[in-house]
Scaffold this active site. Structure first.
Site, PDB file in Angstrom:
ATOM      1  N   GLU A  48       0.789  -1.217   0.000  1.00 29.49           N
ATOM      2  CA  GLU A  48       0.000   0.000   0.000  1.00 29.49           C
ATOM      3  C   GLU A  48       0.830   1.280   0.000  1.00 29.49           C
ATOM      4  OE1 GLU A  48      -3.875   1.246   1.827  1.00 29.49           O
ATOM      5  OE2 GLU A  48      -3.553  -0.736   2.692  1.00 29.49           O
ATOM      6  N   ASP A  49       1.934   1.241   0.674  1.00 33.09           N
ATOM      7  CA  ASP A  49       2.654   2.495   0.875  1.00 33.09           C
ATOM      8  C   ASP A  49       3.894   2.697   0.021  1.00 33.09           C
ATOM      9  OD1 ASP A  49       0.800   3.296   2.657  1.00 33.09           O
ATOM     10  OD2 ASP A  49       1.913   2.632   4.423  1.00 33.09           O
TER      11      ASP A  49
END
Ligand code: MN
Length: 764
Positions: free
Chosen positions: A134-135
């Protein structure tokens, strides 16, 4: 201040941003300290605790490896975990948390939590990599080729779970946590997510007020109950304590001070009780650890609120835990303690023989100790204690322990878990494993989203019709179709957890009797029954009215010009209270129209003769009558056939072909039951009739017949094949047609098949 994209305190921000935000946060804090005088002192405390290295960055990888990992993982597994660490460290390079620490400290802390629960090396790798997709924009596939499919699936599962948590609707805590569990394909996904949240809660103090409160509430509403459901007691307690502090810093402080004070006051008495239990057990040869149970701040607060009890009332009850080695010692210890103090009637519970759903095992009893002070005592073995503290993870934790001190019931519990784990490994596809785990967690439920994002709990096997009735009876009654995850789906579809369900309705739609074959909820069942009944009732009233008017017509009367008092006198005779009931009785075939007409007319004239049925006009039929009029299966009348009606009690008005064999006997015995009928000029339905077709046997002939029928627009309802001889196949087919012309065309087409020997309607 540049806000991070989400409210997750761990979401990385760029270095520059973080430096700025840390500074700004500090400044803001000093401002708010002046504004909110009540909480501000405690909020500042929370924040400074969050920034402490021991809390925000509790371990380095070297440290983790040297302490926990070496304890229970083999060399190859540790190498794998280290590889994941180096990968995540590079991926998160330049990212910082709000605490000011490099981002990698967070996934590492999450891995440490799981390692202290002896979770397997794949879970630890997933924990370390959990924010990478996600990051940092690394694809799931990349993780797959780098660390294997299992780890990639785990990381992906954690990312997905986080997204679900973000889209949830408010105030649906119970359903939501169950749904999250039901949807996770691998229980380890939940474990990683829980550890993630736990570390986030330990550092919640750096968040702004609104986010802190929201995340705290979410933790109390969702995460702590999930930990409880999984039986991970220590995690549940910590999440609750942290959540409560973050949500109500002042209240949490007051209660914990009061607890500390109360503990001091009672210490002498508690010690005395503890020693006397210990001594009695020892004398009977049972070595046990006896500890006073801690009272937790949040559970005290909750009890005060829910049970309207004062702090003193709750603190009045002392709790002890007795941990022994063997299960049979639990029962012996119980006897000894019951001998020591007087047990309170009706308070003994045996969760060893009947464990709780989350696997919790223990004996519970309440006694009157010294000076009559009530004490609650839990008695269990070390293994049960490990499971009680760590739940599902307790089984991992206990793997390395000494095999010798297992008694048979512990052995069984262990085997149960081992079976599940083996099943998962063997199947290669974790679904089977999850299915069995899910069955233990939620035997009978599915959770789906409504179009407005609410979550609805339904029993397993529920269909869109069940869903529709659960939303509202009117939606159920008027539903004509469903969209599941945006695609049209049959109304009989079995819904799965996590699906979005939308019901298509139409104002004129009515429930169908066949829905009763697949609905599983009582609400849908009774809704459909009720609607069908009232539908049948109103149709019966309408038909009864037609039939009665027809019978009255021979005397130039109609229902409308009958005298009401006259009607009332007749009601009693037929056991009804009002006109609609009388008409329904006629429509349902329970009363004969001509008999009712005769009584009505005879009220005025005692010498009135029975109406002759020949004078009555025929009943007109168009096929759309619904539930009261039935078309006989024996002869299958279609528009164009000469027909008669027959009133059959309980069935109502049944339409037969005039020459139907079943009518011959009735015509002879009870001619008055036969009612002339006509087709309306326009009919508007499909009528079912049966054909018997003899065919020369040859390969594919049945398929050819079916194609011919379908091509001629005949709706095949049923087909029965009977081998008459080596040469001849006899087929009885029931088809839906519009009328006699349509039927004739179909029969012509069938005759044109070379193999057809004969074709007849079964009624003739
Ligand atoms: Mn995280």
């Amino acid at each position: 201040m540049t806000k991070p994209a989400t409210s997750d305190p761990t979401r990385p921000t760029s270095e520059k941003n973080t430096q700025k935000s840390v500074r700004k946060t500090k400044k803001k804090r000093s401002v708010s300290a002046r504004k909110h005088t009540g909480d501000s002192f405690f909020v500042a405390q929370l924040a400074s605790r969050a920034r402490r290295d021991k809390v925000a960055a509790p371990t380095s990888f070297a440290q983790l490896k040297a302490t926990l990992l070496k304890d229970y993982l083999d060399e190859a597994q540790i190498v794998e975990v280290e590889r994941a660490f180096n990968y995540a460290k590079a991926a998160h390079k330049g990212q910082y948390r709000r605490t000011g620490h490099p981002y990698i400290t967070h996934p590492l802390a999450v891995a440490q939590i799981l390692a202290s629960m002896r979770m397997d090396h794949q879970s630890l790798m997933a924990a370390i990599l959990h924010d990478v997709i996600e990051d940092t924009g690394v694809a799931k596939q990349t993780l797959g080729s780098e660390f294997g499919q299992d780890v990639a699936e785990l990381v992906d599962g954690v990312s997905k779970l986080s997204k679900i948590f973000k889209t949830r609707a408010e105030a649906q805590a119970e359903n939501f946590q169950k749904m999250a569990l039901a949807m996770a394909r691998d229980i380890r996904v939940i474990m990683v997510k829980m550890a993630d949240r736990l570390h986030n809660m330990r550092t919640i103090g750096v968040m702004g007020r609104d986010q802190r409160k929201r995340i705290a509430r979410e933790t109390l509403d969702f995460y702590a109950p999930i930990a409880n459901r999984l039986g991970i007691h220590h995690m549940k307690v910590e999440l609750e304590e942290l959540g409560f502090q973050a949500l109500y810093p002042l209240r949490a402080d007051r209660i914990s001070r009061a607890v500390a004070a109360a503990k001091g006051n009672r210490k002498v008495l508690m010690d005395e009780v503890r020693r006397s239990i210990s001594r009695s057990l020892m004398q009977e040869g049972i070595s046990a650890s006896v500890v006073a149970r801690e009272k937790h701040v949040y559970s005290i607060y909750r009890k005060m609120k829910a049970q309207h009890k004062s702090f003193e009332e709750i603190m009045d009850v002392f709790g002890f835990r007795v941990v022994v080695s063997q299960a049979d010692e639990c029962y012996r210890a119980l006897g000894i303690i019951h001998n020591l103090y007087k047990p309170m009637a009706g308070r003994f519970k045996d969760y060893i023989a009947i464990p709780k759903a989350n696997g919790y095992q223990s004996l519970h009893t309440t006694l009157f100790s010294m000076h009559g002070i009530p004490i609650e005592v839990q008695i269990r073995t070390k293994h049960m204690d490990a499971v009680a503290e760590n739940g599902i993870a307790g089984h991992w934790l206990y793997k390395t322990s000494n095999e010798a001190d297992f008694d048979s019931s512990q052995q069984r519990a262990r085997e149960w878990v081992r079976d599940l784990l083996e099943l998962q490994q063997r199947a290669g596809n974790p679904l089977e494993f999850i299915e069995s785990l899910k069955i233990d967690l939620f035997p009978d439920e599915v959770y789906v989203f409504t179009p407005s994002g609410d979550i609805m709990e339904l029993p397993r096997g529920a269909s869109p019709v069940d869903f529709a009735y659960a939303v509202h009876t009117d939606i159920g009654n008027r539903c004509t179709g469903a969209r599941v995850d945006g695609n049209l789906a049959p109304l009989s579809t079995q819904l799965q957890s996590g699906q979005y369900v939308e019901i298509v309705t139409s104002p004129g739609a009515k429930p169908k009797a066949e829905w009763l074959t697949f609905v599983v909820t009582g609400k849908a069942r009774s809704g459909i029954r009720h609607a069908l009944k009232s539908q049948q009732q109103s149709e019966a009233v309408e038909l009864g009215g037609k039939l009665l008017d027809r019978s009255l017509a021979s005397s130039n009367k109609s229902i409308d010009n009958l005298d009401f008092r006259r009607l009332r006198r007749v009601f009693k005779e037929f056991g009804v209270r009002k006109l609609d009931e009388l008409l329904a009785a006629i429509g349902n075939g329970d009363q004969m129209a001509y008999v009712v007409a005769q009584r009505l007319l005879a009220v005025d004239d005692p010498n009135y003769e029975a109406v002759s049925i020949e004078h009555d006009g025929p009943v007109h039929l168009h096929g759309g009558e619904g539930l009261v009029v039935k078309y006989a299966r024996c002869c299958g009348p279609v528009p164009g056939d000469a027909i008669v009606g027959h009133m059959t009690p309980g069935k109502g008005f049944v339409v037969h072909i005039e020459t139907c064999a079943n009518m011959t006997e009735i015509r002879r015995r009870k001619p008055s039951e036969i009612i002339p009928a006509r087709w309306s000029a326009t009919t508007r339905a499909e009528f079912f009739t049966s054909l018997r077709i003899d065919l020369n046997r040859r390969k594919g002939i049945i398929a050819e017949l079916a194609t011919t029928l379908t091509d001629a627009d005949a709706n095949i309802e049923n087909i029965n094949v009977e081998e008459r001889s080596a040469e001849v196949t006899s087929v009885v087919v029931t088809i839906g047609v519009r009328d006699r012309t349509h039927l004739a065309r179909i029969m012509r087409r069938v005759r044109a098949i070379g193999a057809t020997i004969s074709i007849v309607r079964t009624s003739s």
